[in-house]
Design a protein around this motif. Structure first.
Motif, short mmCIF file in Angstrom:
data_model
loop_
_atom_site.label_atom_id
_atom_site.label_comp_id
_atom_site.label_asym_id
_atom_site.label_seq_id
_atom_site.Cartn_x
_atom_site.Cartn_y
_atom_site.Cartn_z
N MET A 44 40.16 15.44 22.87
CA MET A 44 40.45 14.08 22.38
C MET A 44 41.45 14.11 21.23
O MET A 44 41.55 15.13 20.56
CB MET A 44 39.15 13.40 21.91
CG MET A 44 38.18 13.09 23.04
SD MET A 44 38.78 11.74 24.10
CE MET A 44 38.36 12.38 25.72
N PRO A 45 42.14 13.01 20.91
CA PRO A 45 42.25 11.81 21.72
C PRO A 45 42.81 12.15 23.11
O PRO A 45 43.67 13.03 23.21
CB PRO A 45 43.24 10.93 20.95
CG PRO A 45 43.25 11.46 19.56
CD PRO A 45 42.95 12.91 19.69
N LEU A 46 42.32 11.45 24.11
CA LEU A 46 42.69 11.72 25.49
C LEU A 46 44.21 11.81 25.64
O LEU A 46 44.92 10.94 25.15
CB LEU A 46 42.13 10.60 26.37
CG LEU A 46 42.05 10.87 27.87
CD1 LEU A 46 41.03 11.95 28.18
CD2 LEU A 46 41.71 9.59 28.62
N ASN A 47 44.68 12.83 26.29
CA ASN A 47 46.12 13.07 26.53
C ASN A 47 46.94 13.25 25.26
O ASN A 47 48.16 13.19 25.29
CB ASN A 47 46.74 11.91 27.34
CG ASN A 47 46.04 11.72 28.66
OD1 ASN A 47 45.60 12.70 29.28
ND2 ASN A 47 45.89 10.48 29.08
N THR B 297 45.80 15.66 22.45
CA THR B 297 44.85 16.50 21.70
C THR B 297 45.55 17.24 20.58
O THR B 297 45.99 18.37 20.75
CB THR B 297 44.19 17.52 22.64
OG1 THR B 297 45.23 18.11 23.44
CG2 THR B 297 43.21 16.87 23.56
N ASP B 298 45.62 16.60 19.42
CA ASP B 298 46.35 17.20 18.31
C ASP B 298 45.53 17.28 17.03
O ASP B 298 46.07 17.44 15.93
CB ASP B 298 47.64 16.39 18.05
CG ASP B 298 47.32 14.94 17.69
OD1 ASP B 298 46.13 14.56 17.68
OD2 ASP B 298 48.27 14.17 17.41
N LEU B 299 44.20 17.16 17.15
CA LEU B 299 43.38 17.20 15.94
C LEU B 299 43.41 18.60 15.33
O LEU B 299 43.36 19.59 16.05
CB LEU B 299 41.92 16.84 16.28
CG LEU B 299 41.65 15.46 16.88
CD1 LEU B 299 40.18 15.35 17.26
CD2 LEU B 299 42.04 14.36 15.90
N ILE B 300 43.47 18.67 14.01
CA ILE B 300 43.28 19.97 13.37
C ILE B 300 41.77 20.18 13.18
O ILE B 300 40.99 19.24 13.30
CB ILE B 300 44.03 20.08 12.01
CG1 ILE B 300 43.55 19.03 11.02
CG2 ILE B 300 45.54 19.96 12.23
CD1 ILE B 300 44.03 19.28 9.60
N ALA C 184 38.63 17.43 13.43
CA ALA C 184 37.64 17.46 14.52
C ALA C 184 36.23 17.51 13.94
O ALA C 184 35.32 16.82 14.41
CB ALA C 184 37.91 18.66 15.42
N LEU C 185 36.05 18.31 12.88
CA LEU C 185 34.73 18.40 12.24
C LEU C 185 34.32 17.09 11.60
O LEU C 185 33.18 16.63 11.76
CB LEU C 185 34.77 19.48 11.15
CG LEU C 185 34.58 20.91 11.60
CD1 LEU C 185 34.90 21.85 10.45
CD2 LEU C 185 33.15 21.13 12.09
#
Ligand code: HEC
Ligand code: HEC
Length: 280
Positions: free
Chosen positions: A225-228, A230-233, A237-238
């Motif tokens: 996620m986010p769908l299509n 996916t760039d969270l560090i 994400a935590l």
């Protein structure tokens, strides 16, 4: 003579072009078998794929689902996404040791356990059409791959990498991120809509599901996620996982997720539902 040469060259170009197309397909999905076998086995595989996609609405699986989630809600693209809880190669890992059930479990067991926890439903009978056809579909996705049974946990070769060296998760930062990155699809109240599934509350996964664990949810969000997009560090994400899981969701009590004894098939576990309600 000349004409033959020309034809030969055309043939070469055409052939070269075709094999290039083949390669491009391979690069996109190196592990997906192309051909579904003929006959009843093929029918079972197609049915399994249908159930993975339409778990909440298909007449065969619907009675066993207790929330708004289909298998594909988390196993993206019916498990063919390489990263987001992929089903590719999964069948090669089973039978596997499962620390949670404290015994060796089969692929079918693993599937049925996701019904009880992630889908907050009732465990379908072992050997039932639902169980066997989903196992057929997932096994088909491992076509031509080497068996490598997993002695540590029930997880295939593309299992979501678990985040390590975990920093402190901050739910307040997560709340802000949620409104910026997630609420457009899953709604500010987490309940989603027709296209996007709920991420907390009564219609979401229960607190016995893998994703109810903050680190596991963060690990999955990182690749899904986010769908299509996916760039969270890792820290984001935590924080998001802490925020999402700070909300209420159904409580998991094993005994409430087992069918009547005569419809159980075999529950391959050392846990006894009667005295294991505290076991997550
Ligand atoms: C709420 C999210 C969610 C839903 C819904 C869900 N699962 Fe899962 N499932 C997971 C997660 C997370 C894992 C662990 C995956 C990993 O480590 O890569 C998992 C693991 C599995 C595995 C083992 C994968 C492996 O690598 O060995 C199977 C098989 C499986 N699920 C089948 C299903 C089926 C079939 C359904 C629908 C009936 C389903 N799941 C619904 C989240 C979900
Ligand atoms: C563009 C829309 C979109 C955005 C933005 C998005 N999601 Fe999703 N999310 C989805 C869809 C759609 C699914 C189900 C996938 C499917 O069915 O193919 C999903 C599945 C999920 C699931 C697993 C199923 C469930 O409902 O529990 C979680 C958890 C989740 N998203 C959390 C998030 C978080 C946190 C963010 C923000 C970082 C986010 N999503 C951003 C569309 C989105």
């Amino acid at each position: 003579m000349q004409r033959n040469l020309l034809l030969a060259i055309c043939g070469l170009v055409a052939f070269g072009g075709m094999s290039w197309v083949g390669q491009a397909e391979d690069q996109k999905s190196p592990d997906i078998p192309r051909q579904i076998p003929e006959g009843p086995l093929g029918d079972a595989i197609r049915l399994g794929r249908d159930l993975v996609e339409n778990t909440t609405s298909h007449r065969l699986s619907k009675p066993f689902v207790g929330n708004a989630l289909n298998c594909t809600s988390c196993h993206l693209m019916n498990g063919t996404d390489q990263q987001a809880a992929s089903f590719l190669g999964v069948a090669t890992a089973y039978p596997a040791w499962s620390p949670r059930e404290k015994t060796v479990i089969t692929l079918e067991d693993r599937i049925l356990n996701c019904f009880m926890r992630s889908c907050n439903g009732i465990r379908p009978p072992l050997g039932s059409e639902v169980s066997v056809s989903i196992a057929a579909y997932i096994t088909w996705l491992s076509t031509d791959q080497l068996i490598r049974m997993n002695p540590e946990r029930p997880a295939g070769p593309h299992a979501v990498p678990q985040l390590k060296d975990i920093a402190q998760a901050d739910g307040q930062r997560g709340a802000k991120l949620y409104s910026e990155r997630c609420a457009s699809c899953h709604a500010a109240n987490g309940q989603g809509n027709k296209e996007n599934p709920p991420v907390w509350g009564a219609r979401s996964f229960n607190d016995g599901a893998g994703l109810a664990n903050v680190v596991q949810l963060a690990s999955w969000l990182k690749v899904a996620m986010p769908l299509n997009e996916t760039d969270l560090i890792v820290q984001e994400a935590l924080d998001l996982a802490a925020f999402v899981n700070s909300h209420e969701r159904p409580k998991f009590r094993l005994s409430e997720h087992m069918p009547p004894r005569d419809q159980l098939g075999t529950f391959n576990s050392k846990l006894r539902p009667e005295d294991a309600d505290s076991a997550k």
